[in-house]
Every structure is written in C-alpha cells, then in structure tokens.
Motif scaffolding. Structure first.
Motif, mmCIF file in Angstrom:
data_model
loop_
_atom_site.group_PDB
_atom_site.id
_atom_site.type_symbol
_atom_site.label_atom_id
_atom_site.label_comp_id
_atom_site.label_asym_id
_atom_site.label_seq_id
_atom_site.Cartn_x
_atom_site.Cartn_y
_atom_site.Cartn_z
ATOM 1 N N SER A 138 -26.420 -76.495 -19.787
ATOM 2 C CA SER A 138 -26.196 -77.165 -18.462
ATOM 3 C C SER A 138 -27.153 -76.591 -17.534
ATOM 4 N N GLU A 139 -27.560 -75.285 -17.873
ATOM 5 C CA GLU A 139 -28.357 -74.316 -16.714
ATOM 6 C C GLU A 139 -29.966 -75.166 -17.001
ATOM 7 N N HIS A 140 -30.360 -75.195 -18.325
ATOM 8 C CA HIS A 140 -31.253 -76.151 -18.845
ATOM 9 C C HIS A 140 -31.691 -77.559 -18.081
ATOM 10 N N PRO A 160 -27.685 -68.548 -32.001
ATOM 11 C CA PRO A 160 -26.181 -68.232 -31.816
ATOM 12 C C PRO A 160 -25.639 -68.359 -30.707
ATOM 13 N N GLU A 161 -26.346 -68.008 -29.427
ATOM 14 C CA GLU A 161 -25.876 -67.693 -28.126
ATOM 15 C C GLU A 161 -25.947 -69.142 -27.451
ATOM 16 N N LEU A 162 -26.311 -70.127 -28.073
ATOM 17 C CA LEU A 162 -26.202 -71.371 -27.419
ATOM 18 C C LEU A 162 -24.762 -72.021 -26.959
ATOM 19 N N LYS A 200 -31.416 -85.762 -22.189
ATOM 20 C CA LYS A 200 -32.188 -84.334 -22.118
ATOM 21 C C LYS A 200 -31.155 -83.132 -22.714
ATOM 22 N N THR A 201 -30.227 -83.189 -22.702
ATOM 23 C CA THR A 201 -29.117 -82.270 -23.226
ATOM 24 C C THR A 201 -29.232 -82.337 -24.462
ATOM 25 N N ILE A 202 -29.167 -83.625 -25.245
ATOM 26 C CA ILE A 202 -29.158 -83.813 -26.889
ATOM 27 C C ILE A 202 -30.673 -83.303 -27.334
ATOM 28 N N HIS A 252 -19.781 -81.125 -14.996
ATOM 29 C CA HIS A 252 -20.367 -82.210 -14.866
ATOM 30 C C HIS A 252 -21.021 -82.822 -16.238
ATOM 31 N N LEU A 253 -21.743 -81.873 -16.749
ATOM 32 C CA LEU A 253 -22.145 -82.404 -18.113
ATOM 33 C C LEU A 253 -21.152 -82.439 -19.040
#
Length: 298
Positions: A208-210, A200-202, A188-190, A217-218
């Motif tokens: 982790s919130e998403h 640019p704000e990523l 999901k993270t990938i 943990h992530l």
C-alpha cells in the motif's frame, strides 16, 4: 475481419479444463486464450473493464490482454480453455508456458494481433453448446494423445472453435462492460506484486505504501472488486510462479520455495497443497511424466 480468415493457420499450445471457486486464470498471456464457460458465473476483468460471464459464454482474449477472472456463483466455475497462436511460427511453437513473459515472448508479432479489436465475449446458442463441448473434449483427447497427426487435428478443431465464436459475434448483441472501480490502483498493485513476490517481507503495508493509498482502502478495493484479499492474491502469484518453475524442472523444490518468497520449504509446501490439492513433490512427479512424453514427441 474477413481477411484474416483466409490465411489463419492456428498453432494450439494448451488445451485444459479449469475448475475453481475463486480466482482463476493468469494475469497476462502472450497468446490467444479461448475460454468457454461450461458451468457457473464469473466476472472477467479485461484491461479494467468488467464483464459478467455465464454458462454458454465464449471469451476470446488476444495476446497481452491483462485479465482477472473470479467466480461469483455457488457452484464451481468450469472453463474450457485453449491457448493458441493464429499462425504457426517455429520459434513460438517452442514456447510452452503461456504466462511466462520475458524479453523473447513479449515481442509483439503484428499478425498475431489481428483479433485485438474484436469484441471479447459472445453468448453461444443452446443448440450449439453440445456441439462445442464435443469438439472441445475431442480436442483435449487429441492434445493428450501422442499421435503423428496430432498437430493437424488440433489445428482443424481450433478453427471450428473460432467458427463458433465468429458465428456468435454475428448473432448476438454486444454486452457493454463496466469500468472497474479503482482499476488504476488495482493494476498498479498487481504489477508491484508481480515484480516483488519473491520478497518474503512483502506485506499489505509495504504494498500500500508503494501504491500510495492506505492499507485499509487498498484492502477494501481488492475485496470489493476482486473478492479476494491482498494476502490471498500474493499467495496465488507465488504458487503460480512456483508451478512454472516446477514444470521447467531445473531447480530443487527448496530453491523454488526461496525464489517465490517463502522462508523455508515447510510453509511453501502447506501453501502449495492448499492452493493446488497436491504437494510440490506430487506436482513435480506429474509434470516430470509430461516432460518425458514431450521429449519423446520431439
């Protein structure tokens, strides 16, 4: 399995040697990926299942098999890689960038999925490794040469490489892979990073919130399972996307920097050189020559 052998007519898209010390390989490709481990050891995570790779192993990954590869040895990981279609198709033959997944390339051709159920890894006999290396290096030479019989020779050698893999299937026992811890979260993270790398704000907190887990943990899962930080993976994705845009040659480097998530050309150039060993302009110059050769062939 034998039926496909009677009709297969490979189209070779890319032949390359990759040498890396950490993360290697694309996240997903629309064609088959034949990979021979010439040196080093690695972990191949294929659809969440982890396989230990070592010298002499062959991996065959069918289209759209999600994969992450990371080196686990002190010496650099050297991979001999061939991207190919099982069958020639005029439309598909025009697709050059193997990891460019879009509305057109994501269409699944049933005949291209023939090997999707084949066990993905075999260990090549020591006696066969020299022969495979000779065939691959000849294939690379043919791929780089501009000769009239190039496509036919590539097809013939690709069949030989497939022969090594099938022979290995018959001779070796399947090595069980292990399910990657936390793969659902990692995947999901990938996917989120792949869809939002241009922002640019990523950052770790946004990601982790998403995903729905804590940042700590992530970060732990990425470091434990992939041996890479989230920030490093974001950088990897951005630079890989930048390389695709540079190869296409349709946009300026400043525009590309902005589109892959950098606020200006300067941090982009620093990151690009750190990842590839070349500045963006040097990378562009190399591939502009390759584009020129491709146009002359066409």
């Amino acid at each position: 399995m034998n039926d496909w052998m009677e009709t297969v007519s490979p189209f070779v898209r890319v032949v390359k040697i990759i040498k890396s010390k950490s993360l290697a390989g694309e996240w997903i490709d629309f064609d088959h990926v034949f990979t021979y481990i010439e040196q080093g050891e690695a972990e191949f995570i294929l659809n969440g299942v982890k396989y230990t790779a070592k010298e002499g192993d062959i991996f065959l990954m069918p289209p759209f098999l999600s994969h992450i590869i990371r080196s686990t040895s002190d010496v650099p990981l050297i991979q001999y890689i061939v991207h190919f279609d099982l069958h020639y198709d005029e439309t598909r033959s025009r697709w050059k960038v193997t990891s460019l997944i879009n509305e057109e390339t994501e269409k699944i051709y049933e005949k291209e999925m023939t090997l999707s159920s084949v066990y993905p890894v075999v260990q090549l006999r020591t006696a066969d490794r020299i022969d495979l290396k000779k065939r691959f290096l000849l294939m690379q030479k043919v791929f780089l040469d501009d000769k009239p019989n190039r496509s036919l020779l590539l097809k013939a050698i690709c069949l030989e490489l497939l022969g090594f893999f099938i022979q290995g299937q018959m001779e070796s026992k399947n090595r069980e892979g292990t399910l990657t811890k936390g793969w659902g979260i990692i995947e999901k993270t990938i996917n989120y990073i792949q869809g939002n790398y241009s922002d640019p704000e990523l950052d770790n907190q946004t990601i982790s919130e998403h995903v729905g887990v804590s940042t700590s943990h992530l970060s732990f899962l990425f470091k434990e399972q992939l041996n890479i930080t989230i920030h490093k993976y974001v950088t990897y994705v951005r630079i890989e996307q930048a390389k695709l845009l540079i190869v296409k040659g349709e946009k300026t480097l400043t525009v590309i920097a902005n589109e892959v998530g950098y606020s200006s050309i300067h941090p982009f150039s620093r990151s690009f050189k750190a990842e590839t060993g070349l500045t963006p302009s040097q990378y562009y110059a190399v591939h502009s020559n390759i584009r020129k050769i491709d146009k002359e062939r066409d």
